[in-house]
Design an enzyme around this catalytic site. Sequence first.
Site, short mmCIF file in Angstrom:
data_model
loop_
_atom_site.label_atom_id
_atom_site.label_comp_id
_atom_site.label_asym_id
_atom_site.label_seq_id
_atom_site.Cartn_x
_atom_site.Cartn_y
_atom_site.Cartn_z
N SER A 40 70.67 74.46 -23.05
CA SER A 40 70.69 74.64 -24.50
C SER A 40 69.55 73.90 -25.18
CB SER A 40 71.99 74.08 -25.11
OG SER A 40 73.00 75.04 -25.09
N HIS A 82 75.42 70.73 -32.19
CA HIS A 82 74.62 71.52 -31.25
C HIS A 82 73.54 72.35 -31.95
CE1 HIS A 82 73.91 74.80 -28.28
NE2 HIS A 82 74.17 73.87 -27.37
N ASP A 139 73.76 79.87 -33.23
CA ASP A 139 74.30 78.61 -32.71
C ASP A 139 75.54 78.19 -33.51
OD1 ASP A 139 74.36 75.91 -31.49
OD2 ASP A 139 72.37 76.44 -30.79
#
Length: 753
Positions: free
Chosen positions: A540, A212, A145
């Site tokens: 996600s 994220h 990620d």
Amino acid sequence: MGIPGTSYLLLSMFFMMIMLNGKDICITASEVSDEKLHIVYMGSVQDEGDYQTVHHEMLESVHGSHEAAEQSLKYSYGKSFGGFAAMLSPSHVQQLSNMDGVVSVFESKKRHILTTRSWDFINFPLSGQSKNLDYESDIIIGVLDTGIWPESESFNDAGFGPVPSKWRGGCQTTSDFTSCNKKIIGARYYHASSDPPVPDEDYLSPRDGSGHGTHTSSTAAGNIVKNASVYGIAQGDARGGVPGARIAMYKVCWGPSEGCEDADVLAAFDDAIYDGVDILSVSLGGFGDDYFQNSIAIGAFHAMKRGILTSNACGNDGQEAIYNYSPWSLTVAASTIDRTIESQLLLGNNIGLQGLALNTFTMEQSLYPLIYGGYATNTSGGFTYDNSRSCVANSLDATKVKGNIVLCYQGSEYNPDQTIFLTEGEGIIILDDYFDETARPYLVPATLLNTTQGDVIISYINSTSSPIAKIFKSTTPKEPAPIVASFSSRGPNPITRNILKPDIAAPGVNILAAWSMHSSLTELPGDTRFPKFNIISGTSMACPHATGAAGFVKSYHLEWSPAAIKSALMTTAYIMDASLPHNGDAEFGYGAGQINPAKAINPGLVYETDVNDYIKMLCSQGYNDTTLRLLTSDFSSCDSIEVFQYGALELNYPSIMVVTTPGKSIYAKFSRIVTNVGPPQSTYKVIINTPSGIKVTVSPDTLAFSTLNQKLTYNITIEGGVIPSNSLVSGSLIWVYGNYSVRSPIGVYCHLS
Ligand SMILES: *[C@@H]1O[C@H](CO)[C@@H](O)[C@H](O)[C@H]1NC(C)=O
Ligand SMILES: *[C@@H]1O[C@H](CO)[C@@H](O)[C@H](O)[C@H]1NC(C)=O
Ligand SMILES: *[C@@H]1O[C@H](CO)[C@@H](O)[C@H](O)[C@H]1NC(C)=O
Ligand SMILES: *[C@@H]1O[C@H](CO)[C@@H](O)[C@H](O)[C@H]1NC(C)=O
Ligand SMILES: *[C@@H]1O[C@H](CO)[C@@H](O)[C@H](O)[C@H]1NC(C)=O
Ligand SMILES: *[C@@H]1O[C@H](CO)[C@@H](O)[C@H](O)[C@H]1NC(C)=O
Ligand SMILES: *[C@@H]1O[C@H](CO)[C@@H](O)[C@H](O)[C@H]1NC(C)=O
């Protein structure tokens, strides 16, 4: 292996090097600029071989000098699969392709993270389960990620025992990422390509500049954090699926938008597989390409060979395209949870309207003057009604906006809240008929409504000389769930139509999890809100829920194969209701249904599939040795393989997908093998819910097991009439014994052409 410093510098050094050596090696400037990052696949990994030297020598022979080879080589892969990544021109590619031991050469492309910009909350549905923390502490979740924010409470290592002894990974420390701990046991970063360089707003370290990766990691395996919220909104306990597990971060995605390079993704897989992760979580994707062209499919294939399940996001393109559909990975769709995030608008005439937004602001006055952007055009700046109705930058007359709430239609790719913020408006009402269930944050008090509701507001504005309104801070009312998010990508599988994709759905709408303190709520200039937790949406976010669930299953069954874990998650999934809005795509939207981790630890039977089964499937679908080897990176061959008569339908998969073409009737006969992982002595009976117009026969209809891990085979015959073009009819096949219910969805799809 050399991870470059600032890539921009490396690029210029690289050019100099080539120019200096130009005479000797006969490389012209135009050839140099032809060089692109490529991945060169070699045969299987040799045990302790000095693979770096081998790669070097190969590159030296095409580049003509030691130095040029050194500059060209970006990664030597050799821990989990053989190969390297290097800058190569078309002629280098040609030369290398013909060398002994080279399986294939392909260009590195970019993937991207799969979040939509939006925000909400979840209490992960594992709550109520026994905590299982001791078992979990041996589980290592690998996450590819944007990096991780190590100071987040979600990753505090208080109470964690020593790092599991199987762990072979490392911690790549820098001045802004000084150490790992007993929770984040591994952290690395990958940035081989010098073009573009690391963005200013990111860190050249495993630290997360965007939020994220922090969000996905904490969703999969973050600690339990009490009373988490975004400025009081969606308050509750934040927790990962396996809060007792360890995390290894492999940072492969950069900046807010730079993406994730294939060569980096493969390097991360190479390390993670070797390091000893148990489950891999990969919330990124892109391109509807074939398995052998896709770094994530390739990496997941190697992971599968080493007993590691890769959990993948299925994409945020709605009906447009699905990503990450390889049969050896778990493909996860996004579903809603039973609460939404709304911010209410109150008009001066006492009409209240519920809009969708993550509004953290509390407006102080009881009411504010309200205007419509279309009636406040900055004409002296040359703007028109069409600009100002959408509150395009500078299009509003700032003198009219200041102190007001402004009504704006959403234009294309534009943040109207920024215009209101810059012209000192008090708030914004955005009108948009495209709803994707996601509550987004804005720079000013805001709510999002549809244009029908907008007409109500405009007629109120028209009806009075001094319209007034107020926007309230967000609340979290209940709503029916689970529903597949409208952004969540839908099947069918574009490459292997007889494998149903997505496999499963998991919460991915308005999810609360940890955040990077480097990233503001809106990520827009001027935003001073830097929350520890944030609410975002996307497949996600669904992917790490499934990762956590897979880790939870693994913690009870350390010896289970990736296929067994996936089977357990799919056959025990909560059945979703196709009659609810947005669920109309049925299995193409949610696969087997929404994850049910508590049930998945005890599935009764599992469908096992191993690497040879996948190779047989690939050969059956027309792979030749060249394309097969792109995936396997060894010298596997389709030569001596007896292919499946009905193609991938015969793969021992936990779901059944039959594809037909217009006007053709259906006939297929194949078998499935179930392995008993429940009570040794157990007798299962089949229940078939037949898709309409189709006949499904299962033989035998009873399976009597006498031992644990016993395998029994049954045959399925599917026959029937013509079904309408481009339509999916659904059914299911369920093996039932006592409380055990092993459900496989059946889809029959008529595909045009
Ligand atoms: C929980 O968080 C909210 C908002 O941050 C705060 O107002 C409240 O005092 C906290 N409650 C507890 C029990 O810590
Ligand atoms: C109108 O637009 C011009 C050009 O962008 C800008 O300079 C000016 O400040 C704007 N006028 C008002 C009143 O907002
Ligand atoms: C707009 O929202 C209202 C309230 O949720 C709803 O009843 C109406 O159907 C929506 N209109 C459109 C065009 O989506
Ligand atoms: C508001 O007034 C404008 C100008 O008089 C008119 O064009 C528009 O149709 C009205 N809108 C509504 C929803 O009443
Ligand atoms: C193998 O398949 C690929 C893709 O379909 C094709 O481009 C290639 O020519 C084939 N190679 C051989 C040797 O048949
Ligand atoms: C299943 O099908 C195979 C092949 O057609 C056949 O040999 C076998 O007897 C069948 N088994 C059952 C239980 O029907
Ligand atoms: C079924 O579930 C009940 C309640 O959880 C349990 O007591 C019982 O042992 C289970 N039976 C079987 C056959 O697993």
